[in-house]
Design an enzyme around this catalytic site. Structure first.
Site, PDB file in Angstrom:
ATOM      1  N   LYS A   1      47.488  42.903  26.984  1.00 47.43           N
ATOM      2  CA  LYS A   1      47.735  41.454  26.939  1.00 47.43           C
ATOM      3  C   LYS A   1      49.217  41.106  26.907  1.00 47.43           C
ATOM      4  O   LYS A   1      50.071  41.939  26.632  1.00 47.43           O
ATOM      5  CB  LYS A   1      46.988  40.823  25.755  1.00 47.43           C
ATOM      6  CG  LYS A   1      45.503  40.621  26.083  1.00 47.43           C
ATOM      7  CD  LYS A   1      44.762  39.881  25.008  1.00 47.43           C
ATOM      8  CE  LYS A   1      43.288  39.742  25.419  1.00 47.43           C
ATOM      9  NZ  LYS A   1      42.482  39.159  24.330  1.00 47.43           N
TER      10      LYS A   1
ATOM     11  N   ARG B   1      38.278  46.140  21.829  1.00 44.82           N
ATOM     12  CA  ARG B   1      37.958  45.861  23.237  1.00 44.82           C
ATOM     13  C   ARG B   1      39.127  46.351  24.084  1.00 44.82           C
ATOM     14  O   ARG B   1      40.250  45.896  23.892  1.00 44.82           O
ATOM     15  CB  ARG B   1      37.728  44.362  23.418  1.00 44.82           C
ATOM     16  CG  ARG B   1      37.310  43.944  24.816  1.00 44.82           C
ATOM     17  CD  ARG B   1      37.053  42.442  24.857  1.00 44.82           C
ATOM     18  NE  ARG B   1      36.694  41.996  26.189  1.00 44.82           N
ATOM     19  CZ  ARG B   1      37.566  41.664  27.125  1.00 44.82           C
ATOM     20  NH1 ARG B   1      38.862  41.729  26.884  1.00 44.82           N
ATOM     21  NH2 ARG B   1      37.159  41.284  28.313  1.00 44.82           N
TER      22      ARG B   1
HETATM   23  C1  8Y4 Z   1      45.695  41.941  31.031  1.00 45.78           C
HETATM   24  C2  8Y4 Z   1      44.391  42.282  30.908  1.00 45.78           C
HETATM   25  C3  8Y4 Z   1      46.152  40.754  30.537  1.00 45.78           C
HETATM   26  C4  8Y4 Z   1      43.496  41.423  30.279  1.00 45.78           C
HETATM   27  C5  8Y4 Z   1      45.258  39.900  29.915  1.00 45.78           C
HETATM   28  C6  8Y4 Z   1      43.939  40.235  29.764  1.00 45.78           C
HETATM   29  C7  8Y4 Z   1      38.951  38.890  24.658  1.00 45.78           C
HETATM   30  C8  8Y4 Z   1      37.627  38.737  25.071  1.00 45.78           C
HETATM   31  C9  8Y4 Z   1      38.950  38.525  26.774  1.00 45.78           C
HETATM   32  C10 8Y4 Z   1      39.206  39.125  23.268  1.00 45.78           C
HETATM   33  C11 8Y4 Z   1      36.826  39.033  22.944  1.00 45.78           C
HETATM   34  C12 8Y4 Z   1      41.887  39.529  28.645  1.00 45.78           C
HETATM   35  C13 8Y4 Z   1      36.475  38.269  27.250  1.00 45.78           C
HETATM   36  C14 8Y4 Z   1      41.240  38.248  28.302  1.00 45.78           C
HETATM   37  N1  8Y4 Z   1      39.768  38.773  25.741  1.00 45.78           N
HETATM   38  N2  8Y4 Z   1      36.569  38.803  24.236  1.00 45.78           N
HETATM   39  N3  8Y4 Z   1      37.639  38.506  26.406  1.00 45.78           N
HETATM   40  N4  8Y4 Z   1      38.106  39.197  22.461  1.00 45.78           N
HETATM   41  N5  8Y4 Z   1      35.821  39.107  22.070  1.00 45.78           N
HETATM   42  N6  8Y4 Z   1      43.105  39.329  29.172  1.00 45.78           N
HETATM   43  O1  8Y4 Z   1      40.329  39.236  22.795  1.00 45.78           O
HETATM   44  O2  8Y4 Z   1      41.364  40.588  28.478  1.00 45.78           O
HETATM   45  S1  8Y4 Z   1      39.455  38.258  28.408  1.00 45.78           S
END
Ligand code: 8Y4
Length: 276
Positions: free
Chosen positions: A222, A256
Site C-alpha cells: 500500500k 491480507r
Molecule cells: C497496491 C496493492 C496498492 C493494493 C494498494 C492496494 C483491504 C481490503 C483492500 C484491507 C480488508 C488494496 C479489499 C486495497 N484493502 N480488505 N481490501 N482490509 N479487509 N490496495 O486493508 O489492497 S483493497
C-alpha cells in the site's frame, strides 16, 4: 478461545494466518479472454495454497480511487465461478471482497466462508444478508466511498475514531443477530487516511485489541509504504513484510497479503518468538 465461525467451517485464530489476495478484476490481467482469466486465477490460488494461505480473498470490484464502478451482474460473473471452482477443488477458506448483498448471497451459496466488506455492511440489505448466511464478517473502517475517501481525510484522533466506528459496527451486527464469534475488525489502512493517519493508527494497533474481536490487517504494497520508502508498488515487498511482522507482534490475527510465502515465513517467526 479464539475460534472464528465461518459458515460450515471454523478456524482457531490462536495462530496468526495469511489471507492471500486473488484479484479477478479484468484490469488485473493484462490481456486475454475470460477463460484465460479464470485459469490464471485458479493457478494463482493453487500457488498461494502451496505457500500456506488459510484464506483466499476473491474480489471483483476494484477499490482503487480511479476505478470505474461495476454492475452487480459484472461482479457476479467475475467472482462466483471462481468461488465455485475454489470450493470444489481446494479446502482453503474463501473470503469474498464485496459490498453487494446479492453477491454476498450468491457467494455463500457457491461455498464462501467469509464476507470481506470494505463498506462494513452499509449497503441496503447487506446486514440482513450477512446475518442470514452465517458466514464470518470482516468489518473495516472507511469514511465515504473509494472515489472520494482520499479527499482531505481528517480526524481529531484517528485511533479513537476508528475504534469507536468499529465498536458501533460490531454492535450493529450483534443487534442484527450476527454472533460475536463470526466477527473480525480491520482499521482499514489506506482507506480515507493520510500517510500520517496510517502510521499513527498502525502504531496504536494494540489499542484496537480492547474491542476484543480478532483483528485483520491489510497493508501489503500500500501507499503508506511507498510514502516512506518512496518506491513503486512492485518494490514494496520488504516494507510489506516489516509491517506484517509488526502487525502480528501487536496482536493482528489475519494478514491480507499479495506475497504469501514471504508473509507466511515472517509471521511464523514472530509467532515463534511470541510463544517462547
Ligand atoms: C497496491 C496493492 C496498492 C493494493 C494498494 C492496494 C483491504 C481490503 C483492500 C484491507 C480488508 C488494496 C479489499 C486495497 N484493502 N480488505 N481490501 N482490509 N479487509 N490496495 O486493508 O489492497 S483493497
Amino acid at each position: 478461545l479464539s475460534i472464528l465461525e465461518c459458515g460450515n467451517r471454523s478456524i482457531d485464530l490462536a495462530k496468526p494466518c495469511v489471507m492471500g489476495i486473488l484479484n479477478v478484476t479484468p484490469d488485473s490481467f493484462s490481456d486475454g479472454g475470460k477463460f484465460n482469466q479464470f485459469d490464471k486465477a485458479l493457478y494463482h490460488a493453487e500457488q498461494m495454497i502451496a505457500d500456506g494461505v488459510v484464506f483466499i480473498d476473491v474480489g471483483g470490484e476494484s477499490t482503487r480511487p480511479g476505478a470505474k464502478t461495476v454492475t452487480v451482474q459484472e461482479e457476479l460473473e467475475r467472482v462466483i465461478p471462481v468461488i465455485e471452482a475454489l470450493a470444489k477443488r481446494f479446502d482453503v477458506l474463501i473470503s469474498v471482497d464485496t459490498s453487494t448483498p446479492a453477491v454476498m448471497l450468491a457467494a455463500a451459496q457457491a461455498g464462501a466462508h467469509l464476507l470481506n466488506d470494505v463498506r462494513s455492511l452499509r449497503r441496503a440489505g447487506a446486514l440482513q444478508v450477512a446475518a442470514q448466511t452465517k458466514l464470518a464478517v470482516c468489518l473495516m473502517h472507511m469514511i465515504g466511498e473509494p472515489h472520494n475517501m482520499q479527499f482531505a481525510p481528517s480526524y481529531q484522533d484517528v485511533t479513537s475514531e476508528v475504534t469507536d466506528f468499529l465498536v458501533s459496527k460490531v454492535n450493529e451486527c450483534l443487534s442484527a443477530g450476527i454472533a460475536r464469534n463470526r466477527l473480525l475488525i480491520d482499521p482499514g489502512f489506506g482507506f480515507a487516511k493520510t500517510l500520517q493517519h496510517n502510521l499513527r493508527l498502525f502504531r496504536d494497533l494494540s489499542v484496537l485489541r480492547k474491542v476484543n474481536i480478532p483483528i485483520l490487517v491489510g497493508v501489503s504494497r500500500k501507499s503508506m509504504i511507498g510514502g516512506i520508502l518512496d518506491n513503486q508498488v512492485d518494490e514494496r515487498l520488504f516494507g510489506s513484510i516489516a509491517l506484517a511482522s509488526l502487525a502480528v507482534f501487536m496482536g493482528a490475527k489475519i494478514i491480507r497479503a499479495h506475497d504469501v510465502k514471504a508473509t507466511v515465513d515472517a509471521i511464523k517467526m514472530v509467532q515463534a518468538v511470541q510463544e517462547a
